[in-house]
Design a protein around this motif. Sequence first.
Motif, mmCIF file in Angstrom:
data_model
loop_
_atom_site.group_PDB
_atom_site.id
_atom_site.type_symbol
_atom_site.label_atom_id
_atom_site.label_comp_id
_atom_site.label_asym_id
_atom_site.label_seq_id
_atom_site.Cartn_x
_atom_site.Cartn_y
_atom_site.Cartn_z
ATOM 1 N N LEU A 1 1.329 -12.562 -9.600
ATOM 2 C CA LEU A 1 1.918 -11.237 -9.775
ATOM 3 C C LEU A 1 0.863 -10.193 -10.115
ATOM 4 O O LEU A 1 0.922 -9.058 -9.613
ATOM 5 N N LEU B 1 -0.964 -9.308 -6.922
ATOM 6 C CA LEU B 1 -0.180 -8.452 -6.036
ATOM 7 C C LEU B 1 -0.092 -7.021 -6.560
ATOM 8 O O LEU B 1 -0.077 -6.065 -5.773
ATOM 9 N N ARG B 2 -0.047 -6.859 -7.876
ATOM 10 C CA ARG B 2 0.000 -5.510 -8.452
ATOM 11 C C ARG B 2 -1.282 -4.740 -8.167
ATOM 12 O O ARG B 2 -1.250 -3.539 -7.932
ATOM 13 N N THR B 3 -2.407 -5.431 -8.199
ATOM 14 C CA THR B 3 -3.678 -4.746 -7.942
ATOM 15 C C THR B 3 -3.828 -4.371 -6.467
ATOM 16 O O THR B 3 -4.645 -3.509 -6.134
ATOM 17 N N ARG B 4 -3.056 -5.020 -5.590
ATOM 18 C CA ARG B 4 -3.129 -4.726 -4.154
ATOM 19 C C ARG B 4 -1.749 -4.294 -3.653
ATOM 20 O O ARG B 4 -1.311 -4.700 -2.596
ATOM 21 N N ARG B 5 -1.097 -3.437 -4.434
ATOM 22 C CA ARG B 5 0.296 -3.106 -4.129
ATOM 23 C C ARG B 5 0.461 -2.386 -2.793
ATOM 24 O O ARG B 5 1.445 -2.589 -2.090
ATOM 25 N N THR B 6 -0.508 -1.542 -2.420
ATOM 26 C CA THR B 6 -0.363 -0.793 -1.160
ATOM 27 C C THR B 6 -0.352 -1.731 0.039
ATOM 28 O O THR B 6 0.552 -1.682 0.893
ATOM 29 N N SER B 7 -1.372 -2.599 0.114
ATOM 30 C CA SER B 7 -1.416 -3.539 1.237
ATOM 31 C C SER B 7 -0.248 -4.527 1.162
ATOM 32 O O SER B 7 0.296 -4.932 2.192
ATOM 33 N N ALA B 8 0.165 -4.901 -0.059
ATOM 34 C CA ALA B 8 1.291 -5.819 -0.208
ATOM 35 C C ALA B 8 2.583 -5.191 0.309
ATOM 36 O O ALA B 8 3.387 -5.845 0.983
ATOM 37 N N LEU B 9 2.792 -3.914 0.013
ATOM 38 C CA LEU B 9 3.996 -3.240 0.493
ATOM 39 C C LEU B 9 4.019 -3.129 2.013
ATOM 40 O O LEU B 9 5.083 -3.251 2.646
ATOM 41 N N GLU C 1 0.950 -16.291 -3.093
ATOM 42 C CA GLU C 1 1.030 -14.860 -2.776
ATOM 43 C C GLU C 1 1.670 -14.642 -1.417
ATOM 44 O O GLU C 1 2.511 -13.747 -1.238
ATOM 45 N N LEU D 1 5.191 -12.632 -0.804
ATOM 46 C CA LEU D 1 5.323 -11.490 0.100
ATOM 47 C C LEU D 1 6.377 -11.757 1.171
ATOM 48 O O LEU D 1 7.145 -10.863 1.535
#
Length: 412
Positions: free
Chosen positions: A7, A10-18, A333, A337
């Motif tokens: 988690l 994923l928070r540190t890479r929220r843009t690419s994750a979204l 991860e 996603l």
Amino acid sequence: MLPKVILASLRTRRTSALLIVAAIALSVLMIVGIDRVRHQVRANFASTVSGIDLIVSARGGPMNILLYSVFRLSDPTAGIRWQTVEHLAQHPDVKWWIPIALGDSHRGFPVVATNEAYLTHYRYGRDQALALQQGEWFVGADQVVLGSAVARQLNYQQGDKVVLAHGASGPAIVEHDNHPFTVVGVLAPTGTPVDQSLHISLAGMAAIHNGGAFLSGMPPLPGQQADKPDSVNAVMLGLTRRTAVLSLQRELSRYKPEPLSAIIPGVQLQRLWRITAAGENALRATSLAVLVVALLVLVSTVLAALEGRRHELAVLRAAGAGRWAVYGIIVGESLCLTVMGCLLGLLVLFVAQWGLAPLALVEWSLRLPEHFLALRELPAVAAILVAGSLAGLIPAEKAFRNSLADGLTPRN
């Protein structure tokens, strides 16, 4: 600690994750949505007629007979004589019969001339009978009963006058303005072509094609009964026993007074699905291509992110994390996603079908499903989740193969 690490990553890479979640959601939306529409269209077609054993018409193509007699999607062929209809009604294997006369329309909606047997014996869905939403069934030659979609779209009420026109499709050829019809009832919605039709009596059909004999008092044409047409386009039959279907079909194919065709609706529907299979497969291939693109985006994004996580992964390995821990982080991860993408896609699809359901029923007589996820859709969703998890294996192996020294050595 593994879920916390996943988690936090994923928070540190929220843009690419979204972006990944959106791509997977789009693929799920297309795959499940196309399957739902395909299944619902088939269910609607199959439920248009229920319990009809044979449809008898003038000699013609079986598919064309099905399309114009049941779905109003084709122009009717030549009719069969009323004497033939009476012969069918008296056949010992026939339990009930519904005559259908077509060829007229009103503002783009087809007109069906029939009798009270239509309301009594016509079935759709799971043996559901037609019901009147308001008013009553026609009893006179100048009365019309509307399908629910006709009444809604044209804003007709009981007592309104309706003028029919000759011609089943396209621009009206001749308007029967010398014989207006009065709206006496509206059928309840069925999600079938019944909603898109106007229903009049056989006597009414005879009247408008005999120069308005019922209004002017003119005598019928020679050999023509005043309350019956000289021919109808099709007769729907319910038999006393299902085992007599094939024998009666063969008997009618050799009927000497005039050439006839008798079709079994269920058999012709299966042929229709075989005809449309190529289009369905093309839609499936398109949705699968979208899923492959989404998974490739997932793999490439995780691989690109590994460069910035070399130090993080090296610290974890120095702290004693083994192969399974590294695999758990990367694959976890990917799975996370994919799960979020599936849930988002299903949620958007559910909201869309809930919002479009009234419009689909009115405009296309299509009943959209009301469920969030059906049992038959579970294998497809499970396959997407597995594919999303497997997409993390390549980045996980690459991350594990990075040496501790490589990850802990500062770079200029």
